[in-house]
Design a protein around this motif. Structure first.
Motif, PDB file in Angstrom:
ATOM      1  N   LEU A 130      11.328  -2.114  -7.562  1.00 22.95           N
ATOM      2  CA  LEU A 130      10.621  -3.054  -8.431  1.00 22.95           C
ATOM      3  C   LEU A 130       9.209  -3.292  -7.929  1.00 22.95           C
ATOM      4  CD1 LEU A 130      10.745  -4.979 -10.851  1.00 22.95           C
ATOM      5  CD2 LEU A 130      11.644  -6.741  -9.298  1.00 22.95           C
ATOM      6  N   ALA A 131       9.042  -3.429  -6.628  1.00 22.75           N
ATOM      7  CA  ALA A 131       7.702  -3.619  -6.057  1.00 22.75           C
ATOM      8  C   ALA A 131       6.819  -2.413  -6.362  1.00 22.75           C
ATOM      9  CB  ALA A 131       7.798  -3.842  -4.550  1.00 22.75           C
ATOM     10  N   GLU A 132       7.374  -1.209  -6.183  1.00 24.11           N
ATOM     11  CA  GLU A 132       6.614   0.004  -6.471  1.00 24.11           C
ATOM     12  C   GLU A 132       6.211   0.060  -7.941  1.00 24.11           C
ATOM     13  OE1 GLU A 132       7.313   4.803  -6.939  1.00 24.11           O
ATOM     14  OE2 GLU A 132       8.989   3.407  -6.754  1.00 24.11           O
ATOM     15  N   ALA A 133       7.159  -0.269  -8.837  1.00 22.56           N
ATOM     16  CA  ALA A 133       6.879  -0.200 -10.271  1.00 22.56           C
ATOM     17  C   ALA A 133       5.800  -1.193 -10.677  1.00 22.56           C
ATOM     18  CB  ALA A 133       8.168  -0.473 -11.040  1.00 22.56           C
ATOM     19  N   CYS A 134       5.841  -2.388 -10.106  1.00 21.63           N
ATOM     20  CA  CYS A 134       4.813  -3.394 -10.427  1.00 21.63           C
ATOM     21  C   CYS A 134       3.432  -2.931  -9.958  1.00 21.63           C
ATOM     22  CB  CYS A 134       5.175  -4.730  -9.795  1.00 21.63           C
ATOM     23  SG  CYS A 134       6.583  -5.568 -10.561  1.00 21.63           S
ATOM     24  N   LEU A 135       3.376  -2.367  -8.766  1.00 22.23           N
ATOM     25  CA  LEU A 135       2.089  -1.895  -8.247  1.00 22.23           C
ATOM     26  C   LEU A 135       1.529  -0.770  -9.120  1.00 22.23           C
ATOM     27  CD1 LEU A 135       2.902  -1.923  -4.424  1.00 22.23           C
ATOM     28  CD2 LEU A 135       1.343  -3.462  -5.619  1.00 22.23           C
ATOM     29  N   ARG A 136       2.394   0.103  -9.591  1.00 26.60           N
ATOM     30  CA  ARG A 136       1.930   1.196 -10.466  1.00 26.60           C
ATOM     31  C   ARG A 136       1.361   0.651 -11.773  1.00 26.60           C
ATOM     32  NH1 ARG A 136       3.190   6.262  -8.763  1.00 26.60           N
ATOM     33  NH2 ARG A 136       4.866   6.475  -7.211  1.00 26.60           N
ATOM     34  N   ARG A 137       1.950  -0.436 -12.265  1.00 25.00           N
ATOM     35  CA  ARG A 137       1.459  -1.038 -13.505  1.00 25.00           C
ATOM     36  C   ARG A 137       0.342  -2.046 -13.254  1.00 25.00           C
ATOM     37  NH1 ARG A 137       6.186  -2.125 -17.930  1.00 25.00           N
ATOM     38  NH2 ARG A 137       4.382  -3.169 -18.868  1.00 25.00           N
ATOM     39  N   ARG A 138      -0.058  -2.152 -11.988  1.00 23.79           N
ATOM     40  CA  ARG A 138      -1.104  -3.100 -11.568  1.00 23.79           C
ATOM     41  C   ARG A 138      -0.734  -4.548 -11.923  1.00 23.79           C
ATOM     42  NH1 ARG A 138      -7.111  -1.439 -12.663  1.00 23.79           N
ATOM     43  NH2 ARG A 138      -7.292  -3.084 -11.074  1.00 23.79           N
ATOM     44  N   LEU A 139       0.528  -4.843 -11.759  1.00 21.73           N
ATOM     45  CA  LEU A 139       1.041  -6.203 -11.914  1.00 21.73           C
ATOM     46  C   LEU A 139       1.314  -6.780 -10.538  1.00 21.73           C
ATOM     47  CD1 LEU A 139       3.660  -5.653 -14.777  1.00 21.73           C
ATOM     48  CD2 LEU A 139       1.431  -6.769 -14.997  1.00 21.73           C
ATOM     49  N   ASP A 140       1.052  -8.062 -10.364  1.00 24.44           N
ATOM     50  CA  ASP A 140       1.367  -8.734  -9.106  1.00 24.44           C
ATOM     51  C   ASP A 140       2.875  -8.678  -8.906  1.00 24.44           C
ATOM     52  OD1 ASP A 140       1.662 -10.304  -6.901  1.00 24.44           O
ATOM     53  OD2 ASP A 140       0.770 -12.108  -7.755  1.00 24.44           O
ATOM     54  N   PRO A 141       3.367  -8.015  -7.860  1.00 27.84           N
ATOM     55  CA  PRO A 141       4.824  -7.886  -7.695  1.00 27.84           C
ATOM     56  C   PRO A 141       5.515  -9.167  -7.234  1.00 27.84           C
ATOM     57  CG  PRO A 141       3.680  -6.835  -5.873  1.00 27.84           C
ATOM     58  CD  PRO A 141       2.615  -7.261  -6.835  1.00 27.84           C
ATOM     59  N   VAL A 142       4.753 -10.138  -6.713  1.00 33.34           N
ATOM     60  CA  VAL A 142       5.390 -11.327  -6.138  1.00 33.34           C
ATOM     61  C   VAL A 142       6.222 -12.098  -7.164  1.00 33.34           C
ATOM     62  CG1 VAL A 142       4.981 -13.566  -5.046  1.00 33.34           C
ATOM     63  CG2 VAL A 142       3.735 -11.541  -4.255  1.00 33.34           C
ATOM     64  N   PRO A 143       5.691 -12.448  -8.348  1.00 31.65           N
ATOM     65  CA  PRO A 143       6.536 -13.172  -9.311  1.00 31.65           C
ATOM     66  C   PRO A 143       7.785 -12.389  -9.701  1.00 31.65           C
ATOM     67  CG  PRO A 143       4.228 -13.256  -9.981  1.00 31.65           C
ATOM     68  CD  PRO A 143       4.317 -12.275  -8.869  1.00 31.65           C
ATOM     69  N   PHE A 144       7.664 -11.083  -9.835  1.00 30.88           N
ATOM     70  CA  PHE A 144       8.816 -10.279 -10.231  1.00 30.88           C
ATOM     71  C   PHE A 144       9.860 -10.217  -9.116  1.00 30.88           C
ATOM     72  CE2 PHE A 144       5.531  -8.953 -13.147  1.00 30.88           C
ATOM     73  CZ  PHE A 144       6.214  -8.823 -14.342  1.00 30.88           C
ATOM     74  N   LEU A 145       9.402 -10.125  -7.867  1.00 26.68           N
ATOM     75  CA  LEU A 145      10.348 -10.114  -6.752  1.00 26.68           C
ATOM     76  C   LEU A 145      11.039 -11.467  -6.601  1.00 26.68           C
ATOM     77  CD1 LEU A 145       8.249  -8.060  -4.177  1.00 26.68           C
ATOM     78  CD2 LEU A 145      10.335  -7.319  -5.332  1.00 26.68           C
ATOM     79  N   LEU A 146      10.291 -12.542  -6.803  1.00 33.96           N
ATOM     80  CA  LEU A 146      10.909 -13.870  -6.771  1.00 33.96           C
ATOM     81  C   LEU A 146      11.877 -14.032  -7.938  1.00 33.96           C
ATOM     82  CD1 LEU A 146       7.854 -16.086  -5.761  1.00 33.96           C
ATOM     83  CD2 LEU A 146       9.812 -15.455  -4.339  1.00 33.96           C
ATOM     84  N   GLY A 147      11.506 -13.490  -9.101  1.00 30.51           N
ATOM     85  CA  GLY A 147      12.417 -13.523 -10.236  1.00 30.51           C
ATOM     86  C   GLY A 147      13.696 -12.766  -9.951  1.00 30.51           C
TER      87      GLY A 147
END
Length: 415
Positions: A130-147
């Motif tokens: 999930l962290a890798e996917a967020c970085l590829r989409r240039r999304l902040d991975p922190v909210p998604f990881l907390l989610g």
């Protein structure tokens, strides 16, 4: 052995105090022992002091809980080796939706998987992808990881196989699988909706992150197992069959799960050593050590005396509100599994199982150390170059815990 000498009572009290101090601190000062080591050492001290014989100590371990936990670890290992969790996460990551909708999908999938395959395993397998996917989409991975962490905790409360403490509660209290699920599903779904609303609100002004380092992304991707359609299908079939057995039959859950795990070990692709290497043996040993220490305390009769004294002081664990707040406080002090082990023999009433399962699980979102799933996500994020400190976690975990526990309190009061 039903009665202990006063000297043995003192030994048991000292061992219990040291063990639960280790649960609070996560270790013992000046010793390289984690919680599992502390629990194991406590059990050894109980046997070494003659409080229980080795045979009596073995009998104090609730074997159905250990077997159920072990069996689902085998099933989850099969799913990890088959690349199931990674494949699902990558499929989600490429959905052509906005950040808020993507967050909703992540929350829903993480909760659903955690209800069957255990929240810790889901977080361990999904977090780096999930962290890798967020970085590829240039999304902040922190909210998604907390989610991911919060949704896994909340979703795991929906069933009696979603997390270790729920397995323990279900097996010891003999709770019906379908009955518990029917009681828990409403506060769980409401809690997931509240989690999505909070994170969507927090993300509304989050700017895109910088272009990720290709070498970093390649390093993360190299750790992900390849997807194996057949092995994944086999694991899913066994898991779904077990859920059907739990819902529709009275076959003992530990025996059914053990048979399912045995079927998965019959593999021409994965050597059994690979599967066994993914078993969380430390968690199993933690359970066994705490079973021995807690049973030794029960033999002293002091717990019954404590309950009687607390009742005279107006603190009655048979009252739902008292049990609710005691579980909440103790879960964040010593972690949810030790808290449940202490409280389960002391509380009485039909509400005990649902209250302990919901509150001990939802309380895990409050602090990073409140849940192993939180710790797994934070560690995975750090390995991916993403920092989640306790302040950042608290900005999400604190409100989520307060709101979901409030929902649970209202639901329990209405029962």
């Amino acid at each position: 052995m039903n009665e202990l000498s006063s000297l043995q009572d003192g030994v048991v009290l000292a061992v219990f105090a040291v063990v639960y101090l280790g649960m609070v601190l996560g270790s013992l000062p000046w010793l390289h022992l984690d919680r599992t080591g502390v629990a194991l050492l406590g059990a050894i001290a109980i046997v070494g002091a003659g409080v229980m014989t080795p045979e009596q100590a073995a009998q104090s371990i609730h074997l159905p809980t250990i077997l159920l936990l072990f069996s689902f670890m085998v099933i989850s290992a099969q799913m990890r080796l088959g690349g199931f969790y990674s494949a699902v996460t990558r499929r989600i990551a490429v959905l052509p939706v906005g950040p808020a909708a993507l967050m909703g999908v992540v929350i829903g999938v993480a909760a659903g998987l955690s209800a069957v395959f255990s929240n810790d395993i889901v977080c361990l397998a999904v977090a780096p992808v999930l962290a890798e996917a967020c970085l590829r989409r240039r999304l902040d991975p922190v909210p998604f990881l907390l989610g991911l962490a919060c949704a896994s905790n909340i979703g795991s409360a929906a069933t009696l196989i979603g997390n270790p403490q729920n397995m323990l509660i279900g097996e010891v209290l003999k709770l019906p699988f379908a009955g518990y699920m029917a009681d828990a599903v409403v506060p769980v779904l409401a809690g997931l909706l509240a989690l999505w609303a909070l994170l969507a609100w927090q993300m509304r002004r989050t700017p895109p992150v910088a272009e990720p380092d290709p070498a970093q992304l390649a390093a993360i991707a190299s750790e992900v197992p390849p997807f194996d359609r057949w092995q994944t299908a086999k694991g899913l079939l066994v898991a779904l069959a077990l859920v059907g057995v739990f819902l529709c039959t009275d076959w003992p859950r530990d025996v059914a799960a053990l048979v399912g795990a045995g079927v998965l070990l019959l593999s021409q692709r994965f050597h059994s050593s690979k599967v066994m290497g993914l078993i969380d043996w430390e968690l199993l040993i933690l359970f066994m050590g705490l079973f021995v220490v807690n049973h030794a305390l029960a033999l002293t009769g002091l717990t019954q005396q404590l309950v009687a004294w607390l009742t005279t002081q107006g603190i009655d664990l048979a009252q739902p509100a008292t049990l609710f707040f005691t579980t909440l406080g103790l879960s964040n002090l010593v972690s949810n599994v030790p808290a449940v082990m202490v409280l389960m023999p002391l509380a009485k009433g039909d509400h005990v199982g649902l209250t302990l399962a919901l509150v001990s699980t939802l309380a895990g979102n409050l602090l990073i150390v409140g849940s192993i799933a939180n710790i797994i996500v934070v560690d995975a994020a750090r390995r991916c170059g993403v920092v989640i400190d306790w302040r950042r976690h608290a900005r999400t975990g604190g409100p989520v815990a307060v709101v979901t526990l409030g929902i649970a309190a209202g639901w329990l009061a209405a029962q």
